[in-house]
Design a protein around this motif. Structure first.
Motif, PDB file in Angstrom:
ATOM      1  N   ASP A   9       2.838   5.291  -6.290  1.00  0.00           N
ATOM      2  CA  ASP A   9       2.037   5.204  -7.656  1.00  0.00           C
ATOM      3  C   ASP A   9       2.626   6.543  -8.564  1.00  0.00           C
ATOM      4  O   ASP A   9       2.738   7.547  -8.216  1.00  0.00           O
ATOM      5  CB  ASP A   9       0.760   5.231  -7.263  1.00  0.00           C
ATOM      6  N   THR A  10       2.599   6.014  -9.842  1.00  0.00           N
ATOM      7  CA  THR A  10       3.072   6.830 -10.883  1.00  0.00           C
ATOM      8  C   THR A  10       2.137   7.780 -11.635  1.00  0.00           C
ATOM      9  O   THR A  10       2.294   8.236 -12.662  1.00  0.00           O
ATOM     10  CB  THR A  10       4.037   5.900 -11.765  1.00  0.00           C
ATOM     11  N   SER A  30       3.749   1.673  -1.233  1.00  0.00           N
ATOM     12  CA  SER A  30       4.584   1.695  -2.456  1.00  0.00           C
ATOM     13  C   SER A  30       4.143   3.041  -3.326  1.00  0.00           C
ATOM     14  O   SER A  30       2.855   3.390  -3.439  1.00  0.00           O
ATOM     15  CB  SER A  30       4.787   0.455  -3.334  1.00  0.00           C
ATOM     16  N   GLN A  86       0.853  -1.148  -0.021  1.00  0.00           N
ATOM     17  CA  GLN A  86      -0.081  -0.184   0.106  1.00  0.00           C
ATOM     18  C   GLN A  86       0.970   1.218   0.049  1.00  0.00           C
ATOM     19  O   GLN A  86       0.337   2.294  -0.837  1.00  0.00           O
ATOM     20  CB  GLN A  86      -0.902  -0.116   1.300  1.00  0.00           C
ATOM     21  N   LYS A 121       0.245   4.327  -3.403  1.00  0.00           N
ATOM     22  CA  LYS A 121      -0.773   3.398  -4.010  1.00  0.00           C
ATOM     23  C   LYS A 121      -2.043   3.263  -3.468  1.00  0.00           C
ATOM     24  O   LYS A 121      -3.131   2.867  -4.283  1.00  0.00           O
ATOM     25  CB  LYS A 121       0.305   2.149  -4.159  1.00  0.00           C
TER      26      LYS A 121
END
Length: 275
Positions: free
Chosen positions: A23-24, A21, A19, A68
């Protein structure tokens, strides 16, 4: 036959926190969390000190674009920490605790539950329980919590026009008056319920004997209210209460001679009042 490795040879491996990590996609989420989770609570009761009930919770936080996901299990953990009595203050504390634990800028909690009031019939005095739909709705932004109490009160409304034009009788119906208030001081749930019931054509009861039925029928007939009258009279009472800073009053009359409802709403917003 394979040999077991000794405990010293086992390598502990840290479980990855997916969670957290990155996010792009660079898209923030306004609300993410859990919905429709039931939990036992104890709510302050004016008569008996506290009332045990089951509440349905919605709990959300904002999520920045670079994360994320959020940690869903922490919402449940917060609920399990609050087995004690729920008050307006403790509910606000839950908001702060939630945003701090989940490292969020804003949060939202809705707590909906049935609330019971023991009522005595107007003539016989026979007692019975009436249930009301109650919600605590809280939001927090940048550490500043705001709290609303919402109550749905079923009442009787009798049509003034029908009474005026009819040789005998008048059509009446059950109505739901919904009041949502933001306060600057403590207010009992029962106070909001009583305020609405006093401004209706007549209040409802769980159990009535024949003399009671006669009394409530005649009271409604002597106190006709349009849906417009209902919301205005309730709003006037709220305007006179210094503890109430803003409110929304709605009335829906489930018409007995039409296949539709009559509806009215009044909003008093503290920000618009200051402008």
């Amino acid at each position: 036959m394979s040999q077991m490795k000794p405990a010293s040879a086992k390598v502990s491996k840290e479980i990855e926190d997916v969670q957290s990590s990155p996010d792009t996609r660079h898209i923030a989420i306004d609300k993410v969390g859990i919905k429709d989770i039931r939990h036992p609570v104890r709510v302050r009761d004016r008569s008996d000190g506290e009332q045990h009930t089951i509440a349905n919770f919605n709990m959300y936080v904002s999520l920045p674009h670079n994360f994320k996901g959020t940690h869903m299990s922490r919402f449940v953990d917060i609920l399990n920490r609050h087995e004690k009595e729920i008050t307006v203050k403790s509910f606000k504390d839950m908001l702060g605790e939630m945003t701090e634990l989940l490292d969020a800028e804003s949060g939202h909690i809705e707590m909906n539950f049935p609330y019971f009031v023991m009522k005595a019939a107007p003539v016989s005095g026979v007692q019975s329980l009436m249930d009301y739909d109650v919600s605590f709705i809280g939001e927090i932004h940048d550490g500043q919590p705001q709290m609303n109490i919402k109550v749905v009160v079923p009442v009787t409304s009798l049509c003034p026009c029908s009474k005026k034009i009819s040789d005998y009788g008048a059509h009446n119906q059950r109505s739901h008056v919904t009041v949502s208030v933001r306060t600057t001081g403590f207010i009992w749930i029962e106070e909001l319920i009583e305020l609405v019931e006093q401004e209706a054509s007549c209040e409802l009861y769980g159990l009535l004997k024949r003399p009671d039925e006669k009394a409530v029928t005649e009271r409604a007939y002597d106190n006709p209210k349009f849906v417009e009258d209902m919301v205005r009279d309730v709003a006037a009472r709220l305007n006179a209460d210094e503890r109430v800073s803003s409110y929304v009053v709605e009335s829906e009359n489930f018409e007995s001679i039409h296949n539709h409802s009559a509806y009215a709403m009044i909003i008093k917003d503290e920000e618009s009042e200051q402008a």
